[in-house]
Scaffold this motif. Structure first.
Motif, PDB file in Angstrom:
ATOM      1  N   UNK A  61     -32.406  19.809  54.838  1.00 47.71           N
ATOM      2  CA  UNK A  61     -32.893  20.209  56.162  1.00 47.71           C
ATOM      3  C   UNK A  61     -34.028  21.218  56.110  1.00 47.71           C
ATOM      4  N   UNK A  62     -34.339  21.756  54.940  1.00 47.03           N
ATOM      5  CA  UNK A  62     -35.411  22.748  54.840  1.00 47.03           C
ATOM      6  C   UNK A  62     -36.745  22.141  55.246  1.00 47.03           C
ATOM      7  N   UNK A  63     -37.549  22.878  55.981  1.00 50.66           N
ATOM      8  CA  UNK A  63     -38.877  22.358  56.349  1.00 50.66           C
ATOM      9  C   UNK A  63     -39.823  22.367  55.151  1.00 50.66           C
ATOM     10  N   UNK A  64     -40.676  21.391  55.095  1.00 50.93           N
ATOM     11  CA  UNK A  64     -41.638  21.286  53.995  1.00 50.93           C
ATOM     12  C   UNK A  64     -42.558  22.497  53.992  1.00 50.93           C
ATOM     13  N   UNK A  65     -42.816  23.033  52.803  1.00 53.36           N
ATOM     14  CA  UNK A  65     -43.742  24.152  52.666  1.00 53.36           C
ATOM     15  C   UNK A  65     -43.071  25.517  52.624  1.00 53.36           C
ATOM     16  N   UNK A  66     -41.792  25.605  52.966  1.00 51.02           N
ATOM     17  CA  UNK A  66     -41.095  26.883  52.953  1.00 51.02           C
ATOM     18  C   UNK A  66     -40.748  27.255  51.514  1.00 51.02           C
ATOM     19  N   UNK A  85     -39.249  13.188  51.383  1.00 55.25           N
ATOM     20  CA  UNK A  85     -40.266  12.974  52.410  1.00 55.25           C
ATOM     21  C   UNK A  85     -39.652  12.751  53.790  1.00 55.25           C
ATOM     22  N   UNK A  86     -38.375  12.311  53.822  1.00 59.37           N
ATOM     23  CA  UNK A  86     -37.703  12.142  55.095  1.00 59.37           C
ATOM     24  C   UNK A  86     -37.257  10.731  55.403  1.00 59.37           C
ATOM     25  N   UNK A  87     -37.611   9.744  54.583  1.00 60.89           N
ATOM     26  CA  UNK A  87     -37.257   8.366  54.889  1.00 60.89           C
ATOM     27  C   UNK A  87     -36.020   7.929  54.101  1.00 60.89           C
ATOM     28  N   UNK A  88     -35.507   6.752  54.432  1.00 57.30           N
ATOM     29  CA  UNK A  88     -34.419   6.109  53.686  1.00 57.30           C
ATOM     30  C   UNK A  88     -34.930   4.793  53.100  1.00 57.30           C
ATOM     31  N   UNK A  89     -34.403   4.414  51.963  1.00 59.01           N
ATOM     32  CA  UNK A  89     -34.737   3.124  51.351  1.00 59.01           C
ATOM     33  C   UNK A  89     -33.788   2.045  51.890  1.00 59.01           C
ATOM     34  N   UNK A  93     -35.124  15.202  62.528  1.00 58.20           N
ATOM     35  CA  UNK A  93     -36.462  15.682  62.897  1.00 58.20           C
ATOM     36  C   UNK A  93     -37.464  15.397  61.782  1.00 58.20           C
ATOM     37  N   UNK A  94     -37.014  15.625  60.554  1.00 59.15           N
ATOM     38  CA  UNK A  94     -37.894  15.356  59.409  1.00 59.15           C
ATOM     39  C   UNK A  94     -38.191  13.860  59.306  1.00 59.15           C
ATOM     40  N   UNK A 149     -41.859   9.098  60.291  1.00 63.29           N
ATOM     41  CA  UNK A 149     -42.187   7.868  61.016  1.00 63.29           C
ATOM     42  C   UNK A 149     -43.501   8.014  61.775  1.00 63.29           C
ATOM     43  N   UNK A 150     -43.668   9.150  62.439  1.00 62.65           N
ATOM     44  CA  UNK A 150     -44.897   9.377  63.200  1.00 62.65           C
ATOM     45  C   UNK A 150     -46.107   9.408  62.272  1.00 62.65           C
ATOM     46  N   UNK A 151     -45.922  10.015  61.100  1.00 68.85           N
ATOM     47  CA  UNK A 151     -47.031  10.080  60.145  1.00 68.85           C
ATOM     48  C   UNK A 151     -47.353   8.727  59.544  1.00 68.85           C
TER      49      UNK A 151
END
Length: 933
Positions: free
Chosen positions: A307-312, A846-850, A901-902, A907-909
């Motif tokens: 759940x950590x945000x990227x870049x922290x 990255x946030x996705x599932x295979x 959220x991630x 998906x949006x990206x």
């Protein structure tokens, strides 16, 4: 017991024996955000000829509760305790015992969640009923999004040294618990549940309102089996409407004209901004964390890491006797750093020895990036005694830190030290939560992560808006902190003139250099040793906590203001909370509701919180200054600690609350009964005859007594808690046994240090309810074999009724702890079985599932289902996973929300935006997951 020595000198040694526990009853009334508990325990002196010179026992209370009543009933006599300075209370008790009177002493133990009662001169063949009344502020449970009430019943073994009397206890009884709930009429109850015990719930009525019409704001809960063994704390969760609504209540004192108190419950109304501080997770891996506790912790850490945000920047510190870090310095959250963290979790099994919490927290803060804000999340089972050292370090570190520093505490286990986790949260400007065995930790860890990421709004101030009763257009605004700006300090005065009625009535003692050596003075209040200290005027508006901690949208913060008769006589109309971080000013106005019936509940809670701040090295005195702007702390240096203690005694005596520096003392000859002290009478049925009990070899008995220890419900528009009542709250029949601890002949004791398999030689066990008595006779009957019951329970040792091996003194038996077989064999935690844990484990950095078999197994789909034409399988897998979490696991949204959220960000990206085709994908996924068209 008599032992002849080699020179034929006869040595007499006192013998410890254990009183039979007859009844243990707890009755709690919950009103909105506060609770009042009456705890009654009955013991019996089974001897028909011997009085007991002294009896002691130790018991837990939840951190922060205010003990406001202490009564002892022996036979037909009732003695009521009053609060005095600690040393003076002990002196009064000793003198009464020496005179042959029955007396009682209630003291706080080495930590604020442990109390000790000493009873002197218990007559032969008499029942002893001790009634303790305490009130407390209810915790907000971030996992359940409701309020959480905890009734501690056990003090777990703790690492370190303490001054609590040790000794085995043998009571095999349990506890009867009744909890009555009365919320505001417009606040309907949604659910009443217990994650710790099976309970029976009656909705619509309380146990004392059975004849009244039902209402959705009321309920009553009891143990399903009537009683429960004392092997874990009792926890009750209450979910109701408007639990997140800010409130402010004004209470007037019934006996001191002009004395009032405000209680403000603060909850931000608007969403708070998130930031990206450095985050360090400090995880307890001492021996007491073996088995289920580590499994629970690892599962929660996996959710935390995903759940950590990227870049922290983040790090993990594992501690026991020593400590180790995942990285020497916090690293940026990337795929490689996440993989290293997940690999670290595979080997955790709670085998790091002792519990050196302070060194681990200190090393974590020392390792910080000085240019970044820092949030520390401490997860522990709280098994340490030396807590004040940790609080002092946090106080100092936060005061010196140029960047924001916050510490959150997460307690794990059935009997975690509330004093530790709550104290860490107070000192660290965070918040605390606890989770028992079997409870899921995921959502609480994620809410703590959200708290760690919440932007700090800087210093908060409170303003009070007054309105004159005879002029509605007149508004006076007073800032509370202004009361501390110019403090009148009399360097030649004696103890504070506002020490309450008892202290104020004592003779004025000259200060240093004023002839005190030549003028003998009485010390009726125990404050003669403070005669040389300067007088510091108490602020007319005393706020606690003095520094309001950061506010979190999912956690309540309660602030109290004690308003002296010197404060404005206008009626408070509202309070205004202001915060300014320099980036986002914050302001919230809360209307004040006046409680019609005068009472002292809020004032007791406020005084207790103010005393706790002083005891932990914070509070209003730390910020008080003279008319030149010089801080009292800086001006008086070495005397400051004594000034703080004197103020804590003033609050304790004036509001009649026990604490670190004050104790309850009850003696037969005591005629003092301050007007502001409420006496709660207790009644008990006739005990079995002395002859019946004396003829029973092991003193086992079945009590048919009733313990009446209730107080009335509040009337509409009345006080926070109603007037006393004598309604019965329950009936408890418990078999009990007695055991004796015989003194060892001189020279026979071993010199070897006690060994503990989990924590090592420095571990000591506080046997909760280790009730031992010193008899005036020294030849007890032989102890009955295998009479020791397992578990360390409230006032007595509760638990399963089975034989146990006898261990050497001060050795702790951990054989009952549930340790997973896979952990013992392989030293690793088993694979996840929970669908949520499986889904989170399958999500990529990255946030996705295979789109693979493990994912399809979780969402219960075969690989043959129809996939939308032209849609990449990775995108479709992610849509399926999100849909499953949202539609199937909505109750656990707190745990997966940041992961989703991630995923939606990914998906949006990747170009998946709103549109007719996209809407069709989501609808098809919902159809497949839910099985509906």
């Amino acid at each position: 017991m008599v032992y002849p020595s080699s020179d034929q000198t006869v040595h007499i040694y006192p013998v410890q024996r254990y009183l039979p526990q007859v009844d243990l009853v707890a009755h709690t009334t919950i009103l909105s955000t506060a609770s009042k508990t009456v705890l009654s325990q009955t013991f019996f002196n089974p001897s028909s000829t011997d009085e007991i010179k002294e009896c002691k026992y130790v018991f837990p209370l939840y951190d922060g509760v205010s003990v406001v009543g202490f009564n002892c009933e022996i036979g037909s006599r009732v003695i009521t305790g009053i609060v005095k300075e600690k040393n003076k209370a002990k002196e009064v008790y000793d003198e009464a015992v020496t005179r042959g009177e029955t007396a009682g002493l209630l003291e706080q133990g080495p930590t604020s969640d442990v109390f000790m009662t000493t009873l002197g001169n218990i007559p032969a063949g008499k029942k002893l009923l001790v009634t303790i009344t305490y009130i407390g502020e209810l915790k907000h449970d971030v996992g359940a999004d409701g309020i959480r009430f905890t009734l501690p019943t056990k003090i777990s073994p703790r690492y370190g040294h303490n001054e609590v009397d040790q000794g085995s206890t043998v009571s095999s009884g349990g506890i009867a618990i009744t909890v009555d709930i009365s919320m505001a009429e417009e606040s309907h109850l949604q659910e009443v549940r217990s994650p710790s015990h099976p309970i029976a719930v009656t909705l619509g009525r309380t146990s004392k309102m059975l004849s009244e019409p039902p209402h959705l704001s009321r309920a009553s809960a009891t143990l399903s089996l009537g009683t429960s063994a004392l092997d874990k704390d009792f926890v009750l969760e209450i979910l109701h409407h408007d639990s997140g609504k800010p409130t402010a209540l004004l209470e007037t004192n019934p006996s001191i004209p002009g004395q009032r108190a405000l209680m403000a419950t603060l909850v931000p109304k608007t969403p708070t901004q998130l930031s990206k501080p450095e985050v360090i997770f400090v995880a307890d891996q001492s021996g007491s964390m073996q088995g289920n506790r580590t499994q629970t912790l690892v599962a929660a850490l996996k959710v935390f890491l995903k759940s950590l945000p990227v870049g922290i920047k983040f790090n993990i510190c594992l501690f026991g006797t020593g400590h180790t870090f995942l990285f020497s310095k916090s690293q940026e959250y990337r795929k490689d750093s996440l993989d290293k963290a997940l690999n670290l979790l595979k080997g955790l099994n709670g085998n790091h020895g002792g519990t050196e919490t302070l060194s681990a927290v200190k090393a974590s803060i020392d390792s910080r990036d000085p240019n970044e804000n820092l949030s520390v999340i401490l997860a522990t089972d709280g098994d340490i005694w030396q807590q004040q050292d940790l609080f002092d370090y946090l106080n100092s570190s936060i005061a010196k830190s140029k960047k924001s520093l916050r510490v959150f505490a997460l307690g794990i286990g059935n009997s975690v030290s509330s004093a530790l986790i709550e104290g860490v949260a107070r000192a660290g400007n965070g918040f605390a939560q606890s989770v028992g065995e079997g409870e899921k930790l995921d959502s609480k860890v994620i809410r703590m992560l959200k708290g760690a990421l919440t932007l700090d709004n800087g210093a908060y101030t409170i303003e009070i808006q007054y309105q004159k009763d005879d002029d509605e257009d007149y508004i006076l605004v007073e800032r509370v902190t202004d009361s501390l700006r110019i403090m009148a300090i009399d360097g030649s005065a004696s103890p504070n003139s506002q020490l309450g009625r008892e202290l104020a009535a004592s003779p004025r003692i000259p200060t240093e250099g004023k002839g005190d050596a030549d003028t003998p003075m009485s010390d009726a209040d125990g404050q003669a040793r403070c005669a040389h200290l300067p007088t510091v005027t108490v602020p007319k508006l005393l706020q606690t906590p003095q520094n309001i901690p950061p506010l979190y949208p999912f956690s309540r913060t309660t602030v109290y203001i004690l308003m002296s008769p010197d404060a404005s006589h206008g009626t408070p109309k509202s309070i205004i909370l202001k915060g300014d971080s320099g980036e986002s000013p914050f302001e919230m106005e809360i209307p004040v509701e006046v409680i019609d019936q005068p009472s002292e509940t809020i004032q007791h809670l406020a005084a207790k919180k103010a005393v706790a701040e002083l005891e932990e090295g914070r509070g209003w005195l730390v910020h008080a200054s003279d008319d030149q702007g010089t801080l009292v702390k800086a001006k008086y240096g070495e005397k400051f600690e004594s000034i703080v203690e004197r103020e804590a005694v003033r609050l304790g005596v004036e509001y009649q609350i026990a604490g670190k520096y004050t104790s309850f003392v009850a003696v037969e000859s005591n005629t003092e009964n301050p007007e502001h002290t409420k006496t709660l009478e207790s009644y008990i049925g006739q005990p079995p005859s002395t002859d019946q009990l004396a003829d029973t070899p092991d003193y086992s008995l079945s009590s048919q007594s009733y313990a009446h220890c209730c107080f009335g419900r509040p009337a509409s528009g009345g006080s926070l808690f109603g007037s006393p009542s004598s309604n019965s709250v329950g009936r408890l029949s418990i078999p009990a046994s007695v055991s004796y601890s015989m003194a060892t002949p001189m020279g026979a004791a071993s010199n070897s240090p006690p060994v503990n398999r989990r924590h090592g030689p420095s571990q000591t066990a506080c046997h909760h309810g280790s009730t031992h008595a010193r008899s005036n006779r020294h030849t007890p009957p032989a102890p009955k074999k295998n009479s020791t019951a397992n578990g360390r329970g409230l006032f007595g040792r509760g638990g399963a009724m089975r034989h146990r091996k006898v261990l050497p003194e001060n050795t702790i038996d951990y054989s009952d702890e549930e340790i997973d077989a896979d952990v013992v064999r392989h030293g690793t935690v088993p694979e996840e079985k929970d669908p949520l844990q499986k889904l989170i484990a399958l999500q990529t950095f990255e946030g996705f599932w295979e789109f693979d078999a493990p994912l399809l197994n979780v969402v219960a789909l075969s690989g043959q289902h129809k996939v939308p034409e032209g849609l990449h399988l990775r995108l479709w897998a992610t849509i399926l996973a999100i849909t499953y979490l949202e539609k199937k696991m909505g109750a656990e949204k707190e745990a997966w929300e940041m992961c989703v959220d991630k995923a939606k960000g990914w998906l949006a990206g990747d170009g998946v935006e709103d549109g007719k085709a996209v809407d069709g994908w989501w609808k098809w996924a919902e159809t497949l997951v839910t099985g509906t068209e």
